[in-house]
Design a protein around this motif. Structure first.
Motif, mmCIF file in Angstrom:
data_model
loop_
_atom_site.group_PDB
_atom_site.id
_atom_site.type_symbol
_atom_site.label_atom_id
_atom_site.label_comp_id
_atom_site.label_asym_id
_atom_site.label_seq_id
_atom_site.Cartn_x
_atom_site.Cartn_y
_atom_site.Cartn_z
ATOM 1 N N TRP A 268 0.861 -1.186 0.000
ATOM 2 C CA TRP A 268 0.000 0.000 0.000
ATOM 3 C C TRP A 268 0.892 1.229 0.000
ATOM 4 O O TRP A 268 1.385 1.682 1.016
ATOM 5 C CB TRP A 268 -0.942 0.010 1.197
ATOM 6 C CG TRP A 268 -1.819 1.235 1.267
ATOM 7 C CD1 TRP A 268 -1.657 2.307 2.106
ATOM 8 C CD2 TRP A 268 -2.963 1.528 0.468
ATOM 9 N NE1 TRP A 268 -2.642 3.235 1.881
ATOM 10 C CE2 TRP A 268 -3.462 2.785 0.879
ATOM 11 C CE3 TRP A 268 -3.621 0.849 -0.559
ATOM 12 C CZ2 TRP A 268 -4.582 3.375 0.300
ATOM 13 C CZ3 TRP A 268 -4.752 1.442 -1.136
ATOM 14 C CH2 TRP A 268 -5.214 2.684 -0.709
ATOM 15 N N MET B 278 -3.029 1.608 -5.863
ATOM 16 C CA MET B 278 -2.494 1.096 -4.606
ATOM 17 C C MET B 278 -0.985 1.211 -4.507
ATOM 18 O O MET B 278 -0.428 1.246 -3.415
ATOM 19 C CB MET B 278 -2.927 -0.365 -4.405
ATOM 20 C CG MET B 278 -4.399 -0.515 -4.080
ATOM 21 S SD MET B 278 -4.857 -2.220 -3.705
ATOM 22 C CE MET B 278 -5.014 -2.887 -5.365
ATOM 23 N N LYS C 157 -8.943 -2.723 2.842
ATOM 24 C CA LYS C 157 -7.524 -2.938 2.544
ATOM 25 C C LYS C 157 -6.731 -2.938 3.842
ATOM 26 O O LYS C 157 -6.615 -1.921 4.523
ATOM 27 C CB LYS C 157 -7.000 -1.835 1.616
ATOM 28 C CG LYS C 157 -5.511 -1.957 1.292
ATOM 29 C CD LYS C 157 -5.190 -3.215 0.519
ATOM 30 C CE LYS C 157 -3.716 -3.282 0.162
ATOM 31 N NZ LYS C 157 -3.385 -4.547 -0.541
#
Length: 681
Positions: A459, A471, A590
């Motif tokens: 990330w 990302m 995420k």
């Protein structure tokens, strides 16, 4: 002519009391400051120790656990000992707890917020590479499972929990022993004024605490140890961790400093004639007209003769729990307190994830806008009660009115959210920015980054010129880069390509894309609604606390406050942050992956689900409260009819004394009120 020795003793006693007042005020400010620093650092701790929201909720609740461990011991034995010295020990332990909370920072390595590659100013770095990762050797699994936790320091959060628990233990004697000392040794007409000044000055603590939390959150966690020019993230990044430890060190040293003056204070500062006035005073909670004129107490029960202490305790507890007025208010206040604790704990995270605000800015706004509003609400509520001399029924109506206005305003939060972030491969497919038309299966890879050996767990977001967040630069298909640190720009990004874009515009820069203007306007509306809701909530919350000891028998008032305090702390203060955090974790889309290959802190949430979950929890806990207030009002009227008191007589006879007199005669209420200052904003 006055006796010189008597005058000298009187002056010494007065000086001791003034010194005690000044010392206790500073101690109150320090304990409020320490609690606020913890609240403002929750999100920083979550990211630094790479853990979940439910786990930091447990860390936050450990303060209440520590407080509950020793509250009974302190309340029973503290008054028989040297109270100033016990308070001194408590302040010292509280300071040690804050320092211990910060110590893990100095034993952990530097904070690693991602897998970014550091390069010099003149180098050109290609995020998209066809080379295979070099971490697939045979020794890696052994290292991963045996040494990763020790190297990452992921278990160090246990020391933060222990430090917060120790802080709760140290804070315990300050309020009950401090208030009782003031009430015992100040003049009867000055006791209420002293306590009112004490609680007014305490508001300095939360205000300074949130401003300190804002300042620390703006500084990088490893400030002074790393080159800040190499840091590629900003305070608005979901991986940013501020100098959370600095606030705990400052609060800890101030608490230790606050313990020093109490060491030089006498055990008593008894004034001549004070003891006689205390023994002849009416029971706690009864005004000059007697308890039967001041409250809706049922007829006092005679003491159980021949019963032991334990049997007498259960007998008193049975009487208390059979009081329907007490039970109704305890349930409704528990619901309110649980909603309050949960919302306050995670409101900085909510503002960050929902509106793109930094934790630093969120803490600053709470400190300079929300807290003064709450103070105004508390003052206005007390002024209304005193000005119009509201009886118990009037107080319930005021609390109900304030609750209804606050609840209706909080319903508006559902309409003041923001849309989901457009993250390619996570919330929208590659090459599209309309999530409504997107298919259900959104994959992290696409033809545009198929040739790149990207790590899907990484990330390191970049914002493309097409307004879509990716990302990582690798997943954006970026082939080259220029710049350094926060100013790095990636070029020739194949996934950014789209209709109307020239090759020169296939670029991306560090960080997520900015939120829309619509989202920024909604944030302003949210803050306006929050200020108004906070005012109305505070308007009736403080006067309504009078209902605890006004609706029980005089001899059960101490037990009533103690049971109320225990239920609030255990079911509200401890559990509320945990289940709020657990449900918030459910909305994460995420997660970070730590060095052990396990799930760490959340990087991005589903904004719509987060808003729905968070606001629904707050409003869901508060929604039955209006019904319970009405039920309480009806039960009070029913009890008045059984006693043969008409509403008009009740208005004349059950008029409350001024707030200052209630503060003095019901010092137990302040013990409870300050015990919950950990979560007050």
């Amino acid at each position: 002519m006055a006796d010189p020795s008597a005058v000298k003793k009187k002056m010494a006693s007065c000086s001791a009391l003034k010194l005690f007042m000044a010392s206790l005020t500073f101690a109150y400010i320090c304990k409020a400051l320490s609690g606020t620093v913890m609240k403002s650092s929750i999100t920083q701790i979550e990211r630094r120790f790479d853990t979940t929201s439910s786990m930091v909720g447990l860390i936050d609740g450990s303060f209440e656990i520590g407080n509950l461990l020793v509250i009974a011991f302190v309340s029973h034995f503290g008054a028989k000992l040297h109270r100033p010295k016990i308070i001194s020990i408590g302040c010292f332990i509280m300071g040690l707890g804050s320092v211990l909370t910060a110590l893990p920072h100095f034993f952990m390595g530097f904070y690693k917020y991602g897998q970014e590659v550091v390069h010099s100013d003149n180098s050109s770095f290609s995020a998209c590479t066809t080379e295979l990762p070099s971490t697939s050797n045979d020794t890696m699994p052994t290292l991963l499972h045996s040494d990763c936790r020790r190297e990452s320091g992921s278990n160090m959060w246990i020391y933060v929990l222990m430090g917060n628990m120790i802080r709760g233990i140290g804070e315990t004697p300050i309020t009950p022993l401090g208030i009782s000392y003031i009430d015992d040794f100040s003049k009867e007409e000055n006791s209420a004024l002293h306590i009112a000044i004490l609680h007014t000055m305490t508001m300095i603590g939360p205000m300074v605490g949130y401003l300190l939390g804002s300042l620390c959150a703006r500084m990088y966690v490893d400030i002074g140890f790393v080159d800040l020019n190499k840091i590629t993230i900003t305070p608005k990044d979901s991986r940013w961790v501020g100098a959370w430890w600095l606030g705990f060190l400052i609060a800890g040293f101030l608490s230790i400093l606050a313990s020093i003056p109490f060491c030089f204070l006498p055990k008593s500062a008894q004034k001549k004639g004070r003891q006689e006035s205390n023994t002849s005073a009416s029971p706690v909670g009864t005004g000059s007209n007697g308890g039967e004129n001041q409250a809706l107490n049922v007829k006092s029960q005679p003491p159980a003769k021949g019963k032991g202490h334990l049997t007498g305790f259960f007998y008193s507890l049975k009487l208390l729990l059979s009081n329907e007025l007490y039970l109704i208010y305890m349930v409704l206040s528990l619901l309110q307190f649980s909603a309050f604790v949960g919302s306050v704990t995670y409101v900085p995270k909510y503002l960050e994830q929902q509106y793109g605000q930094s934790i630093s800015k969120s803490n600053f706004l709470i400190g300079v806008i929300t807290l003064p509003t709450v103070s105004c609400g508390i003052f206005t509520g007390g002024f209304i009660v005193k000005k119009y001399k509201l009886n118990l029924e009037g107080i319930v109506k005021l609390a109900l009115l304030g609750h209804c206005f606050a609840f209706l305003l909080q319903i508006l939060y559902f309409a003041l959210g923001c849309e989901n972030k457009t993250v390619a491969g996570l919330t929208v497919p590659y090459g599209r920015n309309d999530s409504a038309d997107a298919p259900q299966d959104i994959l992290p890879f696409s033809l545009c980054n198929n040739e790149c050996n990207c790590d899907v767990n990484q990330w390191d977001p970049v914002c493309g010129n097409n307004g879509i967040t990716y990302m990582s630069p690798c997943l954006a298909g970026c082939k080259s880069s220029v710049g350094y640190g926060k100013n790095m720009v990636f070029h020739n990004c194949s996934c950014v390509a789209g209709i109307g874009f020239h090759p020169a515009n296939f670029s991306a820069h560090q960080g997520e894309c900015s939120r829309t203007q619509h989202c920024s306007r909604n944030f302003i509306y949210y803050m306006v609604v929050q200020v108004l809701a906070s005012f109305f909530f505070a308007l009736g919350s403080t006067p309504s606390f009078m209902l605890i000891f006004r609706n029980v028998e005089p001899e059960l008032k101490s037990l009533a406050v103690g049971v109320h305090f225990l239920i609030q702390r255990s079911l509200g203060g401890i559990l509320s942050p945990i289940y709020f955090g657990a449900l918030i974790d459910k909305t994460c889309v995420k997660w970070s992956i730590n060095s052990c290959g396990e799930r760490g802190a959340c990087r991005i949430y589903d904004n719509v689900s987060y808003k729905t979950t968070y606001i629904s929890l707050v409003t869901g806990l508060k929604s039955p409260t209006a019904f319970l207030y009405i039920l309480l009002l009806l039960a009070m009227r029913r009890r008045m009819r059984r006693k043969g008191v008409t509403p008009s007589e009740n208005k004349e006879e059950a008029v409350l004394e001024p707030i200052q007199d209630n503060i003095k005669s019901n010092q137990q209420s302040f013990t409870y009120n300050d015990a919950n200052s950990e979560t007050v904003i």
